[in-house]
Design an enzyme around this catalytic site. Structure first.
Site, PDB file in Angstrom:
ATOM      1  N   ALA A  86       1.019  -1.309  -0.071  1.00  0.00           N
ATOM      2  CA  ALA A  86      -0.354   0.274   0.058  1.00  0.00           C
ATOM      3  C   ALA A  86       1.313   1.177   0.269  1.00  0.00           C
ATOM      4  CB  ALA A  86      -1.230  -0.229   1.171  1.00  0.00           C
ATOM      5  N   VAL A  87      -0.125   2.160  -0.237  1.00  0.00           N
ATOM      6  CA  VAL A  87       0.891   3.732  -0.527  1.00  0.00           C
ATOM      7  C   VAL A  87      -0.170   4.863  -0.521  1.00  0.00           C
ATOM      8  CG1 VAL A  87       2.053   5.128  -2.492  1.00  0.00           C
ATOM      9  CG2 VAL A  87       2.453   2.475  -2.846  1.00  0.00           C
ATOM     10  N   ARG A  93       0.452   6.920  -7.407  1.00  0.00           N
ATOM     11  CA  ARG A  93       0.432   7.039  -9.444  1.00  0.00           C
ATOM     12  C   ARG A  93       1.809   7.700  -9.359  1.00  0.00           C
ATOM     13  NH1 ARG A  93      -3.769   5.134 -12.828  1.00  0.00           N
ATOM     14  NH2 ARG A  93      -1.544   4.631 -13.459  1.00  0.00           N
ATOM     15  N   GLU A 119      -2.135 -12.781  -4.120  1.00  0.00           N
ATOM     16  CA  GLU A 119      -3.883 -12.860  -3.841  1.00  0.00           C
ATOM     17  C   GLU A 119      -4.381 -11.827  -3.922  1.00  0.00           C
ATOM     18  OE1 GLU A 119      -5.107 -16.633  -1.602  1.00  0.00           O
ATOM     19  OE2 GLU A 119      -6.750 -14.454  -0.771  1.00  0.00           O
ATOM     20  N   ASN A 124     -10.010  -4.840  -7.188  1.00  0.00           N
ATOM     21  CA  ASN A 124      -9.223  -4.561  -7.120  1.00  0.00           C
ATOM     22  C   ASN A 124      -7.677  -3.889  -8.094  1.00  0.00           C
ATOM     23  OD1 ASN A 124      -6.651  -2.712  -6.421  1.00  0.00           O
ATOM     24  ND2 ASN A 124      -6.909  -3.668  -4.287  1.00  0.00           N
ATOM     25  N   TYR A 131       0.169  -5.886 -10.451  1.00  0.00           N
ATOM     26  CA  TYR A 131       0.793  -7.146 -10.210  1.00  0.00           C
ATOM     27  C   TYR A 131       1.048  -7.429 -12.249  1.00  0.00           C
ATOM     28  CZ  TYR A 131      -0.188  -7.186  -5.307  1.00  0.00           C
ATOM     29  OH  TYR A 131       0.035  -6.694  -4.301  1.00  0.00           O
TER      30      TYR A 131
HETATM   31  C1  LIG Z   1      -2.333  -0.717  -5.725  1.00  0.00           C
HETATM   32  C2  LIG Z   1      -1.167   0.777  -4.973  1.00  0.00           C
HETATM   33  C3  LIG Z   1      -0.203   0.002  -3.792  1.00  0.00           C
HETATM   34  C4  LIG Z   1       0.207   0.976  -6.382  1.00  0.00           C
HETATM   35  O1  LIG Z   1       0.177   1.643  -5.669  1.00  0.00           O
HETATM   36  P1  LIG Z   1       1.298   3.521  -6.362  1.00  0.00           P
HETATM   37  O2  LIG Z   1       2.254   3.749  -5.950  1.00  0.00           O
HETATM   38  O3  LIG Z   1       0.108   3.958  -6.541  1.00  0.00           O
HETATM   39  O4  LIG Z   1       1.664   2.394  -7.967  1.00  0.00           O
HETATM   40  P2  LIG Z   1       2.366   2.589  -9.010  1.00  0.00           P
HETATM   41  O5  LIG Z   1       2.734   4.336  -9.367  1.00  0.00           O
HETATM   42  O6  LIG Z   1       3.607   2.251  -8.317  1.00  0.00           O
HETATM   43  O7  LIG Z   1       2.187   1.780 -10.154  1.00  0.00           O
HETATM   44  C5  LIG Z   1       2.314   0.877 -10.555  1.00  0.00           C
HETATM   45  C6  LIG Z   1       1.343   0.464 -11.552  1.00  0.00           C
HETATM   46  O8  LIG Z   1       0.170  -0.358 -10.985  1.00  0.00           O
HETATM   47  C7  LIG Z   1      -0.865   0.753 -11.649  1.00  0.00           C
HETATM   48  N1  LIG Z   1      -1.592   1.246 -10.999  1.00  0.00           N
HETATM   49  C8  LIG Z   1      -1.157   2.051 -10.103  1.00  0.00           C
HETATM   50  N2  LIG Z   1      -2.877   2.094  -9.608  1.00  0.00           N
HETATM   51  C9  LIG Z   1      -3.166   2.483 -10.844  1.00  0.00           C
HETATM   52  C10 LIG Z   1      -4.706   3.286 -10.652  1.00  0.00           C
HETATM   53  N3  LIG Z   1      -5.865   3.852  -9.553  1.00  0.00           N
HETATM   54  N4  LIG Z   1      -5.546   2.442 -12.171  1.00  0.00           N
HETATM   55  C11 LIG Z   1      -5.161   1.509 -12.732  1.00  0.00           C
HETATM   56  N5  LIG Z   1      -3.943   0.725 -12.311  1.00  0.00           N
HETATM   57  C12 LIG Z   1      -3.375   1.610 -11.470  1.00  0.00           C
HETATM   58  C13 LIG Z   1      -0.669   0.786 -13.188  1.00  0.00           C
HETATM   59  O9  LIG Z   1      -0.220   0.288 -14.557  1.00  0.00           O
HETATM   60  C14 LIG Z   1       0.801   1.572 -12.871  1.00  0.00           C
HETATM   61  O10 LIG Z   1       1.261   1.798 -13.969  1.00  0.00           O
HETATM   62  P3  LIG Z   1       1.656   3.146 -14.806  1.00  0.00           P
HETATM   63  O11 LIG Z   1       2.202   4.573 -14.005  1.00  0.00           O
HETATM   64  O12 LIG Z   1       2.656   3.355 -15.730  1.00  0.00           O
HETATM   65  O13 LIG Z   1       0.426   3.145 -15.625  1.00  0.00           O
HETATM   66  C15 LIG Z   1      -2.139   1.564  -4.875  1.00  0.00           C
HETATM   67  O14 LIG Z   1      -3.335   1.891  -5.221  1.00  0.00           O
HETATM   68  C16 LIG Z   1      -2.727   1.574  -3.264  1.00  0.00           C
HETATM   69  O15 LIG Z   1      -1.931   1.651  -2.254  1.00  0.00           O
HETATM   70  N6  LIG Z   1      -4.242   0.661  -2.818  1.00  0.00           N
HETATM   71  C17 LIG Z   1      -4.594   0.345  -1.366  1.00  0.00           C
HETATM   72  C18 LIG Z   1      -3.309  -1.235  -1.050  1.00  0.00           C
HETATM   73  C19 LIG Z   1      -4.219  -1.991  -2.020  1.00  0.00           C
HETATM   74  O16 LIG Z   1      -5.670  -2.498  -2.580  1.00  0.00           O
HETATM   75  N7  LIG Z   1      -3.330  -2.692  -1.780  1.00  0.00           N
HETATM   76  C20 LIG Z   1      -3.176  -4.572  -2.907  1.00  0.00           C
HETATM   77  C21 LIG Z   1      -3.678  -5.197  -2.174  1.00  0.00           C
HETATM   78  S1  LIG Z   1      -2.988  -7.111  -2.621  1.00  0.00           S
END
Ligand SMILES: CC(C)(COP(=O)(O)OP(=O)(O)OC[C@H]1O[C@@H](n2cnc3c(N)ncnc32)[C@H](O)[C@@H]1OP(=O)(O)O)[C@@H](O)C(=O)NCCC(=O)NCCS
Length: 162
Positions: A86-87, A93, A119, A124, A131
């Protein structure tokens, strides 16, 4: 695990390090802010116990003194599992999850992992895209596995070779 890694991307200066026991509260805060289905503080405690533990471990990212993201994983024999990532919304982004996951998978491969499993909730999209961008492949779907706001939702099981 490298003790310290720093990168600069789009004006953001992150460093990463293994989680410490005192980080559990902050990890729970990040998860609560980012996720619709956050873990409890208690679930983070064992991941923050320290590197070398035989159970879950966590890598955290910080900007100066602010913890802004984490990944929780384990390595058992040659099989790695990614349990949570998580971030903080304000930091999303900008490539931080990609950075954390990339470091973690490389480290796990160096430590002898052959395969990584995870998983994720079917709904999501952000995590599934993340992934997929690391070449995780769909293995199977557990139908109605997770409680959801409206009924239940499927769990998607993914894996990749390291
Ligand atoms: C999933 C999560 C960790 C991604 O973190 P992030 O730092 O924003 O991700 P990144 O900037 O490294 O993005 C990497 C890739 O992930 C995908 N991605 C990230 N956020 C996205 C969004 N809101 N919608 C669609 N794709 C997304 C894209 O493919 C992205 O690549 P791109 O920017 O070149 O398109 C973040 O949205 C989060 O904290 N979500 C809530 C916690 C969660 O659901 N964790 C997963 C548990 S299984």
């Amino acid at each position: 695990m490298a003790r310290f890694t720093a990168i600069r991307t789009a004006g953001v200066n992150w460093s990463t390090r293994p989680a410490r026991p005192t980080d559990a509260e902050d990890l729970a805060f990040i998860d609560a802010a980012a996720s619709e289905n956050p873990w409890s503080r208690r679930q983070f405690v064992s991941a923050c116990t320290g590197p070398g533990a035989q159970h879950e471990s966590a890598l955290v990212a910080e900007e100066e003194t602010t913890l802004c993201g984490f990944v929780v994983y384990s390595l058992v024999l040659d099989e790695a599992s990614i349990y949570n990532i998580a971030v903080l919304p304000h930091y999303q982004r900008r490539g931080l999850a990609r950075h954390l996951l990339g470091i973690t998978l490389a480290n796990l491969a160096n430590r002898g992992a052959i395969r990584a499993l995870l998983e994720v909730r079917a709904s999501n999209v952000a995590a599934r895209n993340l992934y997929a961008s690391f070449q995780f492949q769909l293995d199977s779907v557990r139908e109605n596995y997770y409680p959801a706001s409206q009924g239940r939702e499927d769990a998607v099981l993914m894996s990749r070779l390291l």
